[in-house]
Scaffold this active site. Structure first.
Site, PDB file in Angstrom:
ATOM      1  N   SER A 142     -71.312  96.106   1.376  1.00 62.22           N
ATOM      2  CA  SER A 142     -72.153  95.216   0.565  1.00 62.22           C
ATOM      3  C   SER A 142     -71.244  94.204  -0.129  1.00 62.22           C
ATOM      4  O   SER A 142     -70.028  94.411  -0.220  1.00 62.22           O
ATOM      5  CB  SER A 142     -72.867  96.063  -0.501  1.00 62.22           C
ATOM      6  OG  SER A 142     -73.528  95.242  -1.432  1.00 62.22           O
ATOM      7  N   TYR A 155     -72.694 102.461  -7.585  1.00 60.36           N
ATOM      8  CA  TYR A 155     -73.052 101.844  -6.295  1.00 60.36           C
ATOM      9  C   TYR A 155     -71.868 101.026  -5.763  1.00 60.36           C
ATOM     10  O   TYR A 155     -71.490 101.150  -4.595  1.00 60.36           O
ATOM     11  CB  TYR A 155     -74.296 100.964  -6.454  1.00 60.36           C
ATOM     12  CG  TYR A 155     -74.747 100.324  -5.159  1.00 60.36           C
ATOM     13  CD1 TYR A 155     -75.286 101.089  -4.132  1.00 60.36           C
ATOM     14  CD2 TYR A 155     -74.636  98.943  -4.961  1.00 60.36           C
ATOM     15  CE1 TYR A 155     -75.702 100.500  -2.939  1.00 60.36           C
ATOM     16  CE2 TYR A 155     -75.057  98.349  -3.777  1.00 60.36           C
ATOM     17  CZ  TYR A 155     -75.590  99.127  -2.768  1.00 60.36           C
ATOM     18  OH  TYR A 155     -75.991  98.551  -1.586  1.00 60.36           O
TER      19      TYR A 155
HETATM   20  P1  NDP Z   1     -83.818 100.269   2.792  1.00 57.15           P
HETATM   21  O1  NDP Z   1     -84.104 101.062   1.559  1.00 57.15           O
HETATM   22  O2  NDP Z   1     -84.908  99.422   3.368  1.00 57.15           O
HETATM   23  O3  NDP Z   1     -83.264 101.219   3.943  1.00 57.15           O
HETATM   24  C1  NDP Z   1     -82.424 102.311   3.665  1.00 57.15           C
HETATM   25  C2  NDP Z   1     -82.482 103.267   4.825  1.00 57.15           C
HETATM   26  O4  NDP Z   1     -81.630 104.388   4.532  1.00 57.15           O
HETATM   27  C3  NDP Z   1     -83.882 103.824   5.072  1.00 57.15           C
HETATM   28  O5  NDP Z   1     -84.145 103.767   6.447  1.00 57.15           O
HETATM   29  C4  NDP Z   1     -83.786 105.266   4.604  1.00 57.15           C
HETATM   30  O6  NDP Z   1     -84.608 106.076   5.422  1.00 57.15           O
HETATM   31  C5  NDP Z   1     -82.326 105.579   4.858  1.00 57.15           C
HETATM   32  N1  NDP Z   1     -81.839 106.708   4.082  1.00 57.15           N
HETATM   33  C6  NDP Z   1     -81.762 106.848   2.740  1.00 57.15           C
HETATM   34  N2  NDP Z   1     -81.315 108.078   2.420  1.00 57.15           N
HETATM   35  C7  NDP Z   1     -81.121 108.730   3.590  1.00 57.15           C
HETATM   36  C8  NDP Z   1     -80.687 110.031   3.943  1.00 57.15           C
HETATM   37  N3  NDP Z   1     -80.350 110.947   3.016  1.00 57.15           N
HETATM   38  N4  NDP Z   1     -80.606 110.363   5.254  1.00 57.15           N
HETATM   39  C9  NDP Z   1     -80.949 109.463   6.204  1.00 57.15           C
HETATM   40  N5  NDP Z   1     -81.348 108.215   5.951  1.00 57.15           N
HETATM   41  C10 NDP Z   1     -81.450 107.871   4.645  1.00 57.15           C
HETATM   42  O7  NDP Z   1     -82.545  99.369   2.434  1.00 57.15           O
HETATM   43  P2  NDP Z   1     -81.670  98.317   3.286  1.00 57.15           P
HETATM   44  O8  NDP Z   1     -82.170  98.187   4.654  1.00 57.15           O
HETATM   45  O9  NDP Z   1     -81.547  97.127   2.451  1.00 57.15           O
HETATM   46  O10 NDP Z   1     -80.258  99.060   3.263  1.00 57.15           O
HETATM   47  C11 NDP Z   1     -79.502  99.352   4.423  1.00 57.15           C
HETATM   48  C12 NDP Z   1     -78.028  99.354   4.053  1.00 57.15           C
HETATM   49  O11 NDP Z   1     -77.631  98.036   3.670  1.00 57.15           O
HETATM   50  C13 NDP Z   1     -77.677 100.270   2.877  1.00 57.15           C
HETATM   51  O12 NDP Z   1     -76.460 100.930   3.146  1.00 57.15           O
HETATM   52  C14 NDP Z   1     -77.504  99.294   1.727  1.00 57.15           C
HETATM   53  O13 NDP Z   1     -76.659  99.785   0.724  1.00 57.15           O
HETATM   54  C15 NDP Z   1     -76.930  98.088   2.455  1.00 57.15           C
HETATM   55  N6  NDP Z   1     -77.091  96.832   1.740  1.00 57.15           N
HETATM   56  C16 NDP Z   1     -78.335  96.327   1.461  1.00 57.15           C
HETATM   57  C17 NDP Z   1     -78.468  95.169   0.713  1.00 57.15           C
HETATM   58  C18 NDP Z   1     -79.794  94.611   0.319  1.00 57.15           C
HETATM   59  O14 NDP Z   1     -79.823  93.675  -0.501  1.00 57.15           O
HETATM   60  N7  NDP Z   1     -80.910  95.087   0.837  1.00 57.15           N
HETATM   61  C19 NDP Z   1     -77.284  94.428   0.238  1.00 57.15           C
HETATM   62  C20 NDP Z   1     -76.036  95.037   0.611  1.00 57.15           C
HETATM   63  C21 NDP Z   1     -75.952  96.181   1.334  1.00 57.15           C
HETATM   64  P3  NDP Z   1     -85.413 107.392   4.971  1.00 57.15           P
HETATM   65  O15 NDP Z   1     -85.836 107.186   3.549  1.00 57.15           O
HETATM   66  O16 NDP Z   1     -86.566 107.440   5.935  1.00 57.15           O
HETATM   67  O17 NDP Z   1     -84.463 108.524   5.170  1.00 57.15           O
END
Ligand code: NDP
Length: 248
Positions: A142, A155
């Site tokens: 990130s 974070y």
């Molecule tokens: P979302 O919340 O839309 O997606 C997060 C995903 O992680 C979901 O599919 C969720 O699925 C999964 N997840 C969470 N906990 C678990 C777990 N214990 N086991 C398996 N899967 C898990 O967020 P984003 O798409 O935005 O985030 C994706 C990545 O990008 C993250 O690493 C985030 O930190 C990073 N990021 C995002 C930014 C943003 O502004 N959106 C900026 C910078 C980085 P489920 O709940 O079904 O398990």
């Protein structure tokens, strides 16, 4: 034809946001996808959508805080597709709050998902990639892996750790001649469900304001696709992708 055609790709956190957008982008270019997350209804729906558009996808419900479940995920990919070409190590959570609020459970969750989950997934795919002398590991860090700001301390710590893990992995594999590429992806504000993981009302209001300029998850999916599409002797190691008007 895209070089992504027929590549076997595992995506963690595929049930929403960047993971889901990446799945659709890579499926449209002919990848064979293994979708992983905890919410089965979302994975099933995405699989159906991809298959309806002529793409290939299977899924496995996986909690990335479990080393065993990630080993099972990799084994499933190998059983179904015979290889793992790419891991998109994307699952993550962002429950931000000031340290003095002592949200110990949220710290544990961030460390377990954002750091240990990333390591467990790498551990699960590395043996078969090393054996084949081919592979690509893409870790979602990130802008918070480059910057530090109040309320984001833990974070930011986890995302700095992801960046350190990406660079360490890159160096280890480069010196071993395994042909494994490593890409660290650092998005800025992106529209997804991530903001909902922040429960602290004080910080949530500020984040909602900050995210008014957020770009769509497709933007990150396209960058990931670009990194995969490079010839195998070219590794895109670092990508920072912000909304054009994002300052910090
Ligand atoms: P979302 O919340 O839309 O997606 C997060 C995903 O992680 C979901 O599919 C969720 O699925 C999964 N997840 C969470 N906990 C678990 C777990 N214990 N086991 C398996 N899967 C898990 O967020 P984003 O798409 O935005 O985030 C994706 C990545 O990008 C993250 O690493 C985030 O930190 C990073 N990021 C995002 C930014 C943003 O502004 N959106 C900026 C910078 C980085 P489920 O709940 O079904 O398990």
């Amino acid at each position: 034809m895209s070089t992504i055609q027929n590549q076997a790709v595992i995506i963690t956190g595929a049930s929403s946001g960047i993971g889901e957008a990446t799945a659709k982008e890579l499926a449209s270019k002919g990848a064979k996808l293994v979708l992983a997350a905890r919410r089965e209804d979302r994975l099933k729906k995405l699989q159906d959508e991809i298959q309806t558009s002529g793409g290939q996808a299977i899924y496995k419900v996986t909690d990335v805080t479990s080393h065993e479940q990630l080993e099972e995920l990799a084994a499933y990919a190998l059983k179904e597709f015979g290889k793992i070409d790419v891991l998109v190590n994307n699952a993550g959570v962002m429950p931000q709050a000031f340290l003095f609020k002592k949200k110990i459970e949220e710290w544990d969750q961030m460390i377990d998902v954002n750091i240990k989950g990333v390591l467990y997934a790498i551990a699960a795919v590395l043996p078969s990639m090393r054996e084949r002398k081919s592979g690509h590991i893409i870790n979602l860090s990130s802008v918070a892996g480059h910057n530090i700001y109040p309320g984001g301390t833990v974070y930011c710590g986890t995302k700095h750790a992801v960046r350190a893990i990406s660079e360490g992995l890159r160096q280890e594999e480069a010196m071993s001649g395994t042909n494994i590429r490593v890409t660290n992806v650092s998005p800025g504000a992106v529209n997804s469900e991530l903001l909902e993981t922040t429960t602290d009302p004080e910080l949530k209001a500020g984040l909602d304001e900050f995210y008014k300029v957020a770009i769509d998850a497709d933007s990150i999916a396209r960058a990931i696709s670009f990194a995969i599409e490079q010839p195998s002797d070219v590794a895109i190691n670092e990508l920072i992708i912000r909304p054009t008007v994002q300052v910090g």
